[in-house]
Design a protein around this motif. Structure first.
Motif, PDB file in Angstrom:
ATOM      1  N   GLY A   1       0.795  -1.227   0.000  1.00 21.64           N
ATOM      2  CA  GLY A   1       0.000   0.000   0.000  1.00 21.64           C
ATOM      3  C   GLY A   1       0.825   1.274   0.000  1.00 21.64           C
ATOM      4  N   VAL A   2       2.099   1.171   0.356  1.00 23.88           N
ATOM      5  CA  VAL A   2       2.949   2.362   0.320  1.00 23.88           C
ATOM      6  C   VAL A   2       3.146   2.753  -1.143  1.00 23.88           C
ATOM      7  CG1 VAL A   2       5.241   3.270   0.919  1.00 23.88           C
ATOM      8  CG2 VAL A   2       4.089   1.662   2.457  1.00 23.88           C
ATOM      9  N   LYS A   3       3.213   4.071  -1.408  1.00 21.28           N
ATOM     10  CA  LYS A   3       3.286   4.507  -2.801  1.00 21.28           C
ATOM     11  C   LYS A   3       4.729   4.631  -3.286  1.00 21.28           C
ATOM     12  CE  LYS A   3      -1.210   4.863  -2.836  1.00 21.28           C
ATOM     13  NZ  LYS A   3      -1.571   5.110  -1.453  1.00 21.28           N
ATOM     14  N   VAL A   4       5.566   5.227  -2.442  1.00 19.71           N
ATOM     15  CA  VAL A   4       6.965   5.429  -2.849  1.00 19.71           C
ATOM     16  C   VAL A   4       7.856   5.184  -1.645  1.00 19.71           C
ATOM     17  CG1 VAL A   4       8.664   7.125  -3.678  1.00 19.71           C
ATOM     18  CG2 VAL A   4       6.343   7.133  -4.623  1.00 19.71           C
ATOM     19  N   LYS A   5       8.958   4.472  -1.877  1.00 20.16           N
ATOM     20  CA  LYS A   5       9.952   4.229  -0.827  1.00 20.16           C
ATOM     21  C   LYS A   5      11.279   4.759  -1.351  1.00 20.16           C
ATOM     22  CE  LYS A   5       7.440  -0.004   0.255  1.00 20.16           C
ATOM     23  NZ  LYS A   5       7.452  -1.460   0.440  1.00 20.16           N
ATOM     24  N   ALA A   6      11.876   5.667  -0.606  1.00 22.55           N
ATOM     25  CA  ALA A   6      13.099   6.289  -1.133  1.00 22.55           C
ATOM     26  C   ALA A   6      13.961   6.801   0.002  1.00 22.55           C
ATOM     27  CB  ALA A   6      12.733   7.456  -2.053  1.00 22.55           C
ATOM     28  N   SER A   7      15.222   7.015  -0.304  1.00 17.61           N
ATOM     29  CA  SER A   7      16.083   7.685   0.672  1.00 17.61           C
ATOM     30  C   SER A   7      16.270   9.128   0.215  1.00 17.61           C
ATOM     31  CB  SER A   7      17.415   6.951   0.793  1.00 17.61           C
ATOM     32  OG  SER A   7      17.998   6.808  -0.469  1.00 17.61           O
ATOM     33  N   VAL A   8      16.567   9.979   1.171  1.00 16.03           N
ATOM     34  CA  VAL A   8      16.728  11.420   0.913  1.00 16.03           C
ATOM     35  C   VAL A   8      18.222  11.691   0.736  1.00 16.03           C
ATOM     36  CG1 VAL A   8      16.417  13.709   1.982  1.00 16.03           C
ATOM     37  CG2 VAL A   8      14.649  11.929   2.238  1.00 16.03           C
ATOM     38  N   PRO A   9      18.667  12.506  -0.208  1.00 13.20           N
ATOM     39  CA  PRO A   9      17.886  13.343  -1.117  1.00 13.20           C
ATOM     40  C   PRO A   9      17.129  12.540  -2.175  1.00 13.20           C
ATOM     41  CG  PRO A   9      20.236  13.465  -1.672  1.00 13.20           C
ATOM     42  CD  PRO A   9      20.123  12.665  -0.406  1.00 13.20           C
ATOM     43  N   HIS A  10      15.995  13.099  -2.563  1.00 15.90           N
ATOM     44  CA  HIS A  10      15.176  12.456  -3.582  1.00 15.90           C
ATOM     45  C   HIS A  10      14.356  13.539  -4.282  1.00 15.90           C
ATOM     46  CE1 HIS A  10      13.760   8.806  -5.422  1.00 15.90           C
ATOM     47  NE2 HIS A  10      12.506   9.150  -5.259  1.00 15.90           N
ATOM     48  N   GLN A  11      13.743  13.181  -5.394  1.00 16.57           N
ATOM     49  CA  GLN A  11      12.865  14.134  -6.071  1.00 16.57           C
ATOM     50  C   GLN A  11      11.753  13.382  -6.778  1.00 16.57           C
ATOM     51  OE1 GLN A  11      15.381  16.280  -8.778  1.00 16.57           O
ATOM     52  NE2 GLN A  11      15.922  14.478  -9.965  1.00 16.57           N
ATOM     53  N   THR A  12      10.651  14.085  -7.027  1.00 17.46           N
ATOM     54  CA  THR A  12       9.537  13.487  -7.761  1.00 17.46           C
ATOM     55  C   THR A  12       9.774  13.697  -9.253  1.00 17.46           C
ATOM     56  OG1 THR A  12       8.209  15.507  -7.886  1.00 17.46           O
ATOM     57  CG2 THR A  12       7.972  14.169  -5.894  1.00 17.46           C
ATOM     58  N   PRO A  13       9.021  12.983 -10.086  1.00 15.29           N
ATOM     59  CA  PRO A  13       8.993  13.365 -11.496  1.00 15.29           C
ATOM     60  C   PRO A  13       8.407  14.768 -11.618  1.00 15.29           C
ATOM     61  CG  PRO A  13       7.946  11.228 -11.141  1.00 15.29           C
ATOM     62  CD  PRO A  13       8.142  11.843  -9.787  1.00 15.29           C
ATOM     63  N   TRP A  14       8.545  15.373 -12.791  1.00 11.50           N
ATOM     64  CA  TRP A  14       7.888  16.660 -13.042  1.00 11.50           C
ATOM     65  C   TRP A  14       6.397  16.445 -13.241  1.00 11.50           C
ATOM     66  CZ3 TRP A  14      10.595  21.123 -12.706  1.00 11.50           C
ATOM     67  CH2 TRP A  14      11.990  21.064 -12.842  1.00 11.50           C
ATOM     68  N   ARG A  15       5.598  17.310 -12.687  1.00  8.50           N
ATOM     69  CA  ARG A  15       4.161  17.370 -12.985  1.00  8.50           C
ATOM     70  C   ARG A  15       4.031  18.402 -14.086  1.00  8.50           C
ATOM     71  NH1 ARG A  15       4.289  12.940 -11.331  1.00  8.50           N
ATOM     72  NH2 ARG A  15       4.207  12.390  -9.140  1.00  8.50           N
ATOM     73  N   VAL A  16       3.467  18.026 -15.217  1.00  7.97           N
ATOM     74  CA  VAL A  16       3.603  18.828 -16.430  1.00  7.97           C
ATOM     75  C   VAL A  16       2.249  19.228 -16.998  1.00  7.97           C
ATOM     76  CG1 VAL A  16       4.655  18.893 -18.730  1.00  7.97           C
ATOM     77  CG2 VAL A  16       5.624  17.411 -16.972  1.00  7.97           C
ATOM     78  N   LEU A  17       2.115  20.484 -17.379  1.00  4.06           N
ATOM     79  CA  LEU A  17       0.938  20.942 -18.111  1.00  4.06           C
ATOM     80  C   LEU A  17       1.407  21.533 -19.437  1.00  4.06           C
ATOM     81  CD1 LEU A  17      -2.182  21.266 -17.834  1.00  4.06           C
ATOM     82  CD2 LEU A  17      -1.725  23.646 -17.204  1.00  4.06           C
ATOM     83  N   GLN A  18       1.165  20.782 -20.518  1.00  2.00           N
ATOM     84  CA  GLN A  18       1.460  21.314 -21.856  1.00  2.00           C
ATOM     85  C   GLN A  18       0.361  22.279 -22.236  1.00  2.00           C
ATOM     86  OE1 GLN A  18       2.355  17.349 -24.068  1.00  2.00           O
ATOM     87  NE2 GLN A  18       2.748  19.007 -25.507  1.00  2.00           N
ATOM     88  N   VAL A  19       0.711  23.363 -22.916  1.00  4.23           N
ATOM     89  CA  VAL A  19      -0.286  24.361 -23.313  1.00  4.23           C
ATOM     90  C   VAL A  19      -0.032  24.737 -24.775  1.00  4.23           C
ATOM     91  CG1 VAL A  19      -1.281  26.629 -22.798  1.00  4.23           C
ATOM     92  CG2 VAL A  19      -0.228  25.295 -20.952  1.00  4.23           C
TER      93      VAL A  19
END
Ligand code: NOJ
Ligand code: CA
Length: 711
Positions: free
Chosen positions: A273-291
């Motif tokens: 049920g956990v969504k993401v498991k990571a060690s820090v430093p870490h980053q998410t993908p970009w959330r993108v809005l094309q226009v």
């Protein structure tokens, strides 16, 4: 705390002063696109960060909350203050190893906003905003810090308040599969949509004692990006997706139960049920809005690639785009079998025959599926063996045969979803192909992933797919991945990750409800925005007698040719049995169409209705133009003003005859030849679900004599 606030004030004042030098309106909490049209900004509302997006002063995304819920730790979303903001601008041009364009401009303004909790553990979180002329993006970054060395994300709470109802094109959320027909509905109707339209039928038929993967039946109102949107006035087209999906789980979008034009991020879970498991430093993908202000603008954009890191493959000269045929469709129409429990397709003899055909017709590769043992019990519990050939298939012999003829063998690794079995054999499997001289592999994950509960689109598989890309790169092998995770532009970083499925492709027409005529006219505006797709066009026998009468391809033959231009893939298949090409004049188009382009333009487009794309070949001065339509016949003008001025071209037109019709007369095509210039327009008279495919090549002196001006 007082101290920190005053530091912040000083910092902000300094920042404002510094930016005032550039432009009087620069706000330290926003990024504005180089052309000034798009703005993305962040504000704290009672300590909770929200972001917003505007285009020419119109609100595209109203202030929408950001943040995370964590397992075994307080949420990371409230009680923040801004400690610093910085801005940078980049304007460079890079050269993709292959693509739809030979140079790509990467021009953006980036703003980093550093946040820190004012109380408690004082955890830190950075927000990075980017504004381009063709869209905006943001990502979260966890900098190295005391007291936060690992993350277990329970949910990413990013929202998208899209302010108004739009027309939306979407496929239902499914943690394992993107092979759906796209639906066109109001954005607000996603909320009430049934989650499952029908489960991928061949998975449904799996009866191997293992439970099915969690069906999306329990998640109504959720879609898989890219999600394409048209504004109410049809003056703006948007696409919501993610870029640079690395060591994270895929984003799906869930409509808010109260405000259906607001979407919530919903990440694909691990089995626990956990969504993401990571060690820090870490980053998410970009959330993108094309226009874009027209649908074609979404297709011409390179935003997703620009949001990915430059290539990690220093010398990509071994990476070559290609066209290919394969021992493939024969299995889907039941003429051959993958294993030996039927007429075995992948024999040495048949592979050589396909290689002869490829050599004669200037096709670069031959895919062979069913060459390795294990297919008789596919999905039946036994493992595939990735190094053992069937006795009637001699790997070395066919590779050498192909080498003499200049035809590559494209290898195949079908895992059936049994990832542990594949991982345990991967080293040996890649060594084998590398030593044999196989430059390309198609991989497949058709079936529920093992161990049970792991999803195709979750973090564990995102990492698996990336391991395979890296291993392939070490062996100088390129990939075509079936049942993949959605493309997010990583081909810029790993150009050996050339093409992928992640689409309801041609195969469905062989054994399931055929895709409607609008399907392949919708894909350029939806799935194709994510990246290249192995749709496998090029079927000439549209009503194969081996299949049931209700299983057939619902297009004309000319549309199949046009799709080889429209549906971009740097590894592009001509999917039919080679005998169906023999003696057909239209095969000339397949011989000549390249898989690599220096320029691409969408000349006209209506999502789901019609499209014209013109592409210039990378290795010649020839242009290729594909036009397709849905179930409506229509006549469209194709102006040739993209051609070089002052140059006469021979137009070689493959098109529907006036009698052609996808239902009654799909095969009827004709070929027209004539001279044209940039001032001319070609008429595309398209049958229902028809198409037109055009080659435009600079005319030689002899050709200028030989041909008439095109009527
Ligand atoms: C599904 C893939 O999409 C198809 O191309 C392939 O032939 C089969 N799996 C078998 O690997
Ligand atoms: Ca598939």
């Amino acid at each position: 705390m007082m101290f920190r606030r005053s530091v912040l004030l000083v910092l902000s004042a300094a920042a404002v002063l510094a930016f005032a030098a550039c432009t009087a309106t620069t706000d330290p909490m926003t990024a504005t696109s180089p052309d000034g049209t798009l703005t993305i900004g962040v504000e704290l509302q009672d300590g909770r960060p929200h972001y917003h997006v505007e285009a020419d002063g119109d609100s595209l995304v109203a202030a929408s909350p950001l943040g995370f819920e964590l397992e075994e730790a307080p949420p990371l979303r409230d009680g923040f203050e801004v400690t610093e903001t910085t801005q940078r601008t980049l304007d460079t041009t890079w050269t993709p190893a292959w693509g739809t364009q030979d140079t790509v401009r990467n021009h953006f303004v980036e703003r980093t906003i550093r946040l820190r909790e004012t109380e408690g553990p004082e955890r830190r979180l950075d927000l990075v905003l980017r504004a381009y002329d063709d869209g905006v993006a943001f990502r979260y970054r966890w900098p190295e810090q005391n007291g936060l060395d690992s993350l277990r994300i329970a949910s990413e709470d990013t929202q998208f308040d899209l302010t108004t109802d739009h027309t939306a094109w979407w496929i239902p959320d499914d943690y394992d599969n993107y092979e759906w027909v796209y639906r066109e509905t109001p954005l607000s109707a996603i909320r009430d949509s049934a989650a499952a339209i029908s489960y991928n039928s061949y998975l449904e038929e799996v009866d191997d004692g293992r439970p099915e993967t969690t069906s999306k039946d329990d998640r109504p109102g959720t879609v898989n990006p890219p999600l394409t949107l048209r504004s109410p006035d049809a003056d703006r087209y948007l696409a919501l997706h993610e870029a640079a999906l690395t060591d994270y789980s895929s984003m799906t979008l869930r409509a808010d139960p109260e405000t259906p034009t607001t979407l919530h991020t919903s990440l694909v879970p691990w089995p626990d049920g956990v969504k993401v498991k990571a060690s820090v430093p870490h980053q998410t993908p970009w959330r993108v809005l094309q226009v874009a202000d027209r649908p074609g603008g979404l297709i011409e954009s390179h935003l997703l690639q620009n949001l990915n890191e430059p290539s990690k493959i220093e010398d990509p000269s071994w990476i070559e785009p290609m066209t290919y045929v394969g021992i493939w469709w024969g299995m889907h129409i039941d003429k051959y079998s993958w294993g030996r429990n039927g007429v075995h397709g992948a024999t040495t003899e048949r592979t050589k025959r396909y290689m002869d055909f490829a050599a004669e017709h200037d096709i670069d590769g031959v895919l062979v599926e069913g060459w390795n043992t294990g297919w008789e019990t596919w999905l039946g519990g036994d493992e595939f063996n990735f190094t053992e050939s069937y006795p009637d298939f001699d790997l070395q012999e066919v590779v050498e045969y192909g080498e003499e003829k200049g035809v590559a063998l494209i290898g195949h690794h079908e895992t059936g979803g049994d990832v542990p079995a594949y991982e345990s054999q991967m080293d040996a499997a890649f060594d084998l192909y590398d030593e044999a001289g196989v430059p390309a592999i198609k991989t497949g994950y058709a079936g529920p992933i093992r161990p049970e509960g792991v999803h195709h689109h979750g973090q564990q598989m995102v990492n698996h797919y990336r391991r395979v890309v890296k291993m392939a790169a070490e062996h100088e092998i390129v990939l075509n991945v079936h049942e993949p995770v959605m493309a997010t532009g990583i081909e810029r970083t790993w150009p050996n990750m050339m093409t992928r499925e992640g689409v309801r492709g041609m195969e469905y027409n062989a054994w399931d409800e055929p895709s409607p005529p609008s399907h392949d006219v919708t894909l350029p505006f939806t799935r194709m925005l994510a990246g290249p797709l192995d749709y496998t066009p090029g079927i000439f026998n549209l009503t194969p007698e081996e299949t049931m009468p209700d299983h057939r391809v619902l297009t004309t033959l000319s549309k199949q040719l046009a799709n080889m231009v429209v549906l971009y893939s740097p590894v592009q298949m001509a999917a039919d049995l080679v005998e169906n090409y023999e003696g057909e004049a239209a095969v000339e188009f397949i011989e000549r169409v390249p898989a690599d382009w220096s320029e691409s333009y969408v000349l006209q487009a209506r999502i789901g209705a019609s499209i014209t794309i013109a592409r210039r070949a990378r290795d010649s001065d020839a242009w290729y133009v594909g036009t397709t339509t849905n179930e409506e016949a229509r006549t469209l003008d194709v102006p040739l003003d993209f051609l070089d001025d002052g140059q006469t071209y021979v137009a070689h037109i493959f098109e529907d005859t006036p009698e052609a019709d996808y239902q009654d007369n799909p095969h009827a095509y004709r070929i027209r030849l004539g001279l044209v210039t940039a001032r001319d327009t070609i008429e595309a008279a398209l049958a229902r679900s028809g198409g037109q495919a055009v080659i435009l090549e600079p005319a030689t002196a002899a050709e200028r004599e030989e041909y008439d001006i095109l009527e």
